[in-house]
Design an enzyme around this catalytic site. Structure first.
Site, PDB file in Angstrom:
ATOM      1  N   GLU A 151      -4.041  18.297 -11.370  1.00  0.00           N
ATOM      2  CA  GLU A 151      -4.410  18.626 -12.739  1.00  0.00           C
ATOM      3  C   GLU A 151      -5.848  19.101 -12.903  1.00  0.00           C
ATOM      4  OE1 GLU A 151      -2.505  16.134 -15.543  1.00  0.00           O
ATOM      5  OE2 GLU A 151      -3.691  16.881 -17.211  1.00  0.00           O
ATOM      6  N   LYS A 203       8.783  22.826 -14.170  1.00  0.00           N
ATOM      7  CA  LYS A 203       7.818  21.749 -14.003  1.00  0.00           C
ATOM      8  C   LYS A 203       7.378  21.635 -12.543  1.00  0.00           C
ATOM      9  CE  LYS A 203       5.958  17.434 -14.763  1.00  0.00           C
ATOM     10  NZ  LYS A 203       6.055  16.141 -15.403  1.00  0.00           N
ATOM     11  N   HIS A 210       0.420  11.981 -27.880  1.00  0.00           N
ATOM     12  CA  HIS A 210       0.160  10.652 -27.316  1.00  0.00           C
ATOM     13  C   HIS A 210      -0.563   9.748 -28.310  1.00  0.00           C
ATOM     14  CE1 HIS A 210       0.574  11.791 -22.796  1.00  0.00           C
ATOM     15  NE2 HIS A 210       1.706  11.392 -23.328  1.00  0.00           N
ATOM     16  N   ARG A 257       0.807  -1.228   0.000  1.00  0.00           N
ATOM     17  CA  ARG A 257       0.000   0.000   0.000  1.00  0.00           C
ATOM     18  C   ARG A 257       0.837   1.274   0.000  1.00  0.00           C
ATOM     19  NH1 ARG A 257      -2.754  -2.900   3.873  1.00  0.00           N
ATOM     20  NH2 ARG A 257      -4.528  -4.027   3.013  1.00  0.00           N
ATOM     21  N   HIS A 284       0.913  17.293 -26.315  1.00  0.00           N
ATOM     22  CA  HIS A 284       0.783  15.906 -25.887  1.00  0.00           C
ATOM     23  C   HIS A 284      -0.528  15.243 -26.294  1.00  0.00           C
ATOM     24  CE1 HIS A 284       4.375  16.706 -23.696  1.00  0.00           C
ATOM     25  NE2 HIS A 284       4.393  15.514 -23.135  1.00  0.00           N
ATOM     26  N   HIS A 337       8.752   9.479 -27.657  1.00  0.00           N
ATOM     27  CA  HIS A 337       7.871  10.433 -26.986  1.00  0.00           C
ATOM     28  C   HIS A 337       8.137  11.866 -27.467  1.00  0.00           C
ATOM     29  CE1 HIS A 337       5.302  11.920 -23.789  1.00  0.00           C
ATOM     30  NE2 HIS A 337       6.257  12.766 -23.417  1.00  0.00           N
ATOM     31  N   GLU A 375      10.621  18.381 -24.561  1.00  0.00           N
ATOM     32  CA  GLU A 375       9.963  18.871 -23.335  1.00  0.00           C
ATOM     33  C   GLU A 375      10.531  20.238 -22.918  1.00  0.00           C
ATOM     34  OE1 GLU A 375       7.401  17.253 -22.443  1.00  0.00           O
ATOM     35  OE2 GLU A 375       7.753  15.137 -22.982  1.00  0.00           O
ATOM     36  N   ARG A 426      -1.716  22.695 -14.312  1.00  0.00           N
ATOM     37  CA  ARG A 426      -0.904  21.553 -14.748  1.00  0.00           C
ATOM     38  C   ARG A 426      -1.261  21.082 -16.162  1.00  0.00           C
ATOM     39  NH1 ARG A 426       1.094  16.353 -11.152  1.00  0.00           N
ATOM     40  NH2 ARG A 426       2.462  15.563 -12.766  1.00  0.00           N
ATOM     41  N   LYS A 440       3.350  11.806 -11.149  1.00  0.00           N
ATOM     42  CA  LYS A 440       2.488  10.927 -11.956  1.00  0.00           C
ATOM     43  C   LYS A 440       3.266   9.668 -12.247  1.00  0.00           C
ATOM     44  CE  LYS A 440      -0.336  14.126 -14.653  1.00  0.00           C
ATOM     45  NZ  LYS A 440      -0.665  14.501 -16.047  1.00  0.00           N
ATOM     46  N   ASN A 449       0.448  19.717 -20.915  1.00  0.00           N
ATOM     47  CA  ASN A 449       0.021  18.804 -21.979  1.00  0.00           C
ATOM     48  C   ASN A 449       0.178  19.406 -23.367  1.00  0.00           C
ATOM     49  OD1 ASN A 449      -0.728  16.702 -20.258  1.00  0.00           O
ATOM     50  ND2 ASN A 449      -2.676  17.700 -19.820  1.00  0.00           N
TER      51      ASN A 449
HETATM   52  N1  LIG Z   1       5.388  10.730 -15.170  1.00  0.00           N
HETATM   53  C1  LIG Z   1       5.431  11.803 -15.918  1.00  0.00           C
HETATM   54  O1  LIG Z   1       5.015  12.872 -15.512  1.00  0.00           O
HETATM   55  C2  LIG Z   1       6.024  11.700 -17.283  1.00  0.00           C
HETATM   56  C3  LIG Z   1       6.322  12.854 -17.997  1.00  0.00           C
HETATM   57  C4  LIG Z   1       6.913  12.725 -19.238  1.00  0.00           C
HETATM   58  C5  LIG Z   1       7.186  11.468 -19.740  1.00  0.00           C
HETATM   59  N2  LIG Z   1       6.862  10.375 -19.032  1.00  0.00           N
HETATM   60  C6  LIG Z   1       7.149   9.027 -19.551  1.00  0.00           C
HETATM   61  O2  LIG Z   1       8.545   8.890 -19.734  1.00  0.00           O
HETATM   62  C7  LIG Z   1       8.785   7.941 -20.766  1.00  0.00           C
HETATM   63  C8  LIG Z   1       9.810   8.506 -21.693  1.00  0.00           C
HETATM   64  O3  LIG Z   1      10.999   8.788 -20.974  1.00  0.00           O
HETATM   65  P1  LIG Z   1      12.437   8.462 -21.569  1.00  0.00           P
HETATM   66  O4  LIG Z   1      12.541   9.042 -22.910  1.00  0.00           O
HETATM   67  O5  LIG Z   1      13.430   8.805 -20.556  1.00  0.00           O
HETATM   68  O6  LIG Z   1      12.297   6.884 -21.779  1.00  0.00           O
HETATM   69  P2  LIG Z   1      13.163   5.620 -21.403  1.00  0.00           P
HETATM   70  O7  LIG Z   1      13.155   5.378 -19.980  1.00  0.00           O
HETATM   71  O8  LIG Z   1      12.670   4.554 -22.302  1.00  0.00           O
HETATM   72  O9  LIG Z   1      14.651   6.003 -21.826  1.00  0.00           O
HETATM   73  C9  LIG Z   1      14.962   6.157 -23.170  1.00  0.00           C
HETATM   74  C10 LIG Z   1      16.099   5.235 -23.599  1.00  0.00           C
HETATM   75  O10 LIG Z   1      17.315   5.777 -23.131  1.00  0.00           O
HETATM   76  C11 LIG Z   1      18.013   4.814 -22.370  1.00  0.00           C
HETATM   77  N3  LIG Z   1      18.746   5.554 -21.365  1.00  0.00           N
HETATM   78  C12 LIG Z   1      18.227   6.357 -20.388  1.00  0.00           C
HETATM   79  N4  LIG Z   1      19.203   6.967 -19.713  1.00  0.00           N
HETATM   80  C13 LIG Z   1      20.358   6.546 -20.266  1.00  0.00           C
HETATM   81  C14 LIG Z   1      21.730   6.828 -20.014  1.00  0.00           C
HETATM   82  N5  LIG Z   1      22.087   7.717 -19.093  1.00  0.00           N
HETATM   83  N6  LIG Z   1      22.649   6.190 -20.760  1.00  0.00           N
HETATM   84  C15 LIG Z   1      22.294   5.322 -21.730  1.00  0.00           C
HETATM   85  N7  LIG Z   1      21.029   5.033 -22.040  1.00  0.00           N
HETATM   86  C16 LIG Z   1      20.080   5.632 -21.309  1.00  0.00           C
HETATM   87  C17 LIG Z   1      16.972   3.852 -21.870  1.00  0.00           C
HETATM   88  O11 LIG Z   1      17.514   2.603 -21.619  1.00  0.00           O
HETATM   89  C18 LIG Z   1      16.015   3.832 -23.056  1.00  0.00           C
HETATM   90  O12 LIG Z   1      16.481   2.942 -24.034  1.00  0.00           O
HETATM   91  C19 LIG Z   1       7.448   7.673 -21.411  1.00  0.00           C
HETATM   92  O13 LIG Z   1       6.967   6.439 -20.957  1.00  0.00           O
HETATM   93  C20 LIG Z   1       6.558   8.781 -20.892  1.00  0.00           C
HETATM   94  O14 LIG Z   1       5.208   8.424 -20.815  1.00  0.00           O
HETATM   95  C21 LIG Z   1       6.294  10.470 -17.815  1.00  0.00           C
HETATM   96 ZN   LIG Z   2       6.032  14.491 -22.379  1.00  0.00          ZN
END
Ligand SMILES: NC(=O)c1ccc[n+]([C@@H]2O[C@H](COP(=O)([O-])OP(=O)(O)OC[C@H]3O[C@@H](n4cnc5c(N)ncnc54)[C@H](O)[C@@H]3O)[C@@H](O)[C@H]2O)c1
Ligand SMILES: [Zn+2]
Length: 339
Positions: free
Chosen positions: A224, A214, A239, A108, A235, A249, A172, A228, A130, A232
């Protein structure tokens, strides 16, 4: 190095800007802490994980799903994790999302923190609480809002970040500039990705500036209701395109921002689309694209931001200032197919 405490509605998050993973042992007792990362990060930085219990997941958005969360939970049970355990996501947005999600439901809810390693996670995904997973083509369909207790930046991780992922993160950053910070937009127009990569102090400052944007938006509106929603920008359509076309992304968001600028023109008279497009291209991201409008629209219909017959679309009034505009679904369908 800079330590800032951000207050959210019922918790605090400690931000440790440009600290280094060695500081982690001061905020999380190694014996009672489990790190979650992915294979890419683990392999590139194996020494940095020495002395820490670590769960290593397969990399990629396709693994941001319930079965991965289940496997983390099973491994937590094997590690005999209990209510006093701290879970630390060391990775990109996929890892921070899964870690926050699992930590919020395991027993939990247990304490968790992040060490974001991608540019996108540093400036965006790790901040705001989130945490969720994808279900089929629907991004982040299941999840929870719960703030991490800390976010620690170790900029050395960026040394191994692939070029495409740098570009991804800039989507972003450009978004933040468009909705909140016109002087940062000017900076982006002057700078290049290469210059940021070459100058450690510039990228550190940029990351901190974006993380603060942010964090402040989330502080004002954690759940949101209004402010907030501005995050988007780009997005809504983004999305819808992301999973359908296997885009990154950031690429999807860049295309989404391009079309959102076009739609803005019709509602707010926004007349700086060219400038936004130039900046998006300057950082290696796509703008106008061909995509199946009907298919995209079908996914839009399921978007969480839709309220009854209207879609809340984030539009620009000018660079640095965004609004939320409810657009009737039938008008949106017409506008989109005409663009
Ligand atoms: N929670 C939120 O508020 C929020 C906001 C924006 C995006 N997101 C989410 O984040 C995700 C996208 O994030 P992302 O682009 O970081 O994705 P990711 O975690 O898939 O990383 C992208 C790639 O880079 C690699 N990588 C990351 N750091 C590295 C490093 N230092 N050295 C070598 N390789 C590295 C990872 O292995 C992966 O292959 C999506 O799922 C999206 O929905 C969430
Ligand atoms: Zn985003």
């Amino acid at each position: 190095m800079k330590h800032i405490k951000y207050r959210f509605s019922n918790s605090f998050t400690d931000f440790y800007f440009a600290y280094g993973i060695s500081h982690l042992k001061k905020i999380a007792e190694p014996k009672a802490t489990i790190l979650v990362t992915d294979e890419n990060i683990f392999d590139a930085h194996i020494k940095r994980f020495k002395g820490w219990n670590t769960i290593v997941l397969k990399p990629g958005e396709e693994f941001k799903i319930q079965s991965t969360a289940d496997s983390v939970i099973e491994q937590l049970i094997e590690f005999e994790a209990d209510r006093k355990t701290t879970l630390v996501g060391v990775g990109g947005g996929v890892i921070t999302d899964i870690t926050g999600y699992v930590a919020s439901v395991y027993m939990r809810g247990i304490r968790f923190g992040f060490i974001p390693t991608s540019l996108l996670a540093l400036v965006d995904a790790s901040i705001g609480g989130k945490n969720g997973i994808d279900v089929g083509v629907y991004k982040n369909m299941v999840g929870i809002i719960r703030q991490p207790s800390f976010i620690l930046h170790d900029m050395v991780f960026l040394n191994s970040l692939p070029q495409k992922e740098w570009e991804n993160g800039f989507a972003e950053i450009i978004k933040h500039a468009c909705i909140k910070d016109s002087s940062m937009f000017d900076e982006l127009e002057r700078m290049t990705l290469k210059k940021y990569q070459q100058k450690k102090t510039d990228i550190c400052k940029l990351v901190q500036r974006n993380a603060s944007i942010k964090a402040k938006v989330v502080q004002q509106d954690e759940f949101e209701k209004d402010e907030r929603r501005l995050l988007n920008f780009g997005h809504t359509l983004g999305h819808a395109l992301e999973n359908q076309y296997g885009l990154m992304h950031g690429q999807a968001v860049a295309i989404g921002m391009t079309y959102a600028c076009q739609i803005s023109k019709q509602f707010t008279g926004f007349n700086q689309t060219e400038r936004v497009i130039n900046v998006i291209e300057r950082y290696g991201l796509p703008t106008y694209s061909t995509f199946d409008k009907q298919k995209a629209f079908d996914v839009l219909r399921m978007d969480k931001k839709r309220e009854r017959k209207d879609m809340n679309y984030v539009l620009l009034e000018r660079i640095g200032r965004a609004i939320v505009q409810p657009i009737p679904m039938h008008s949106l369908e017409k506008i989109l197919s005409a663009l």
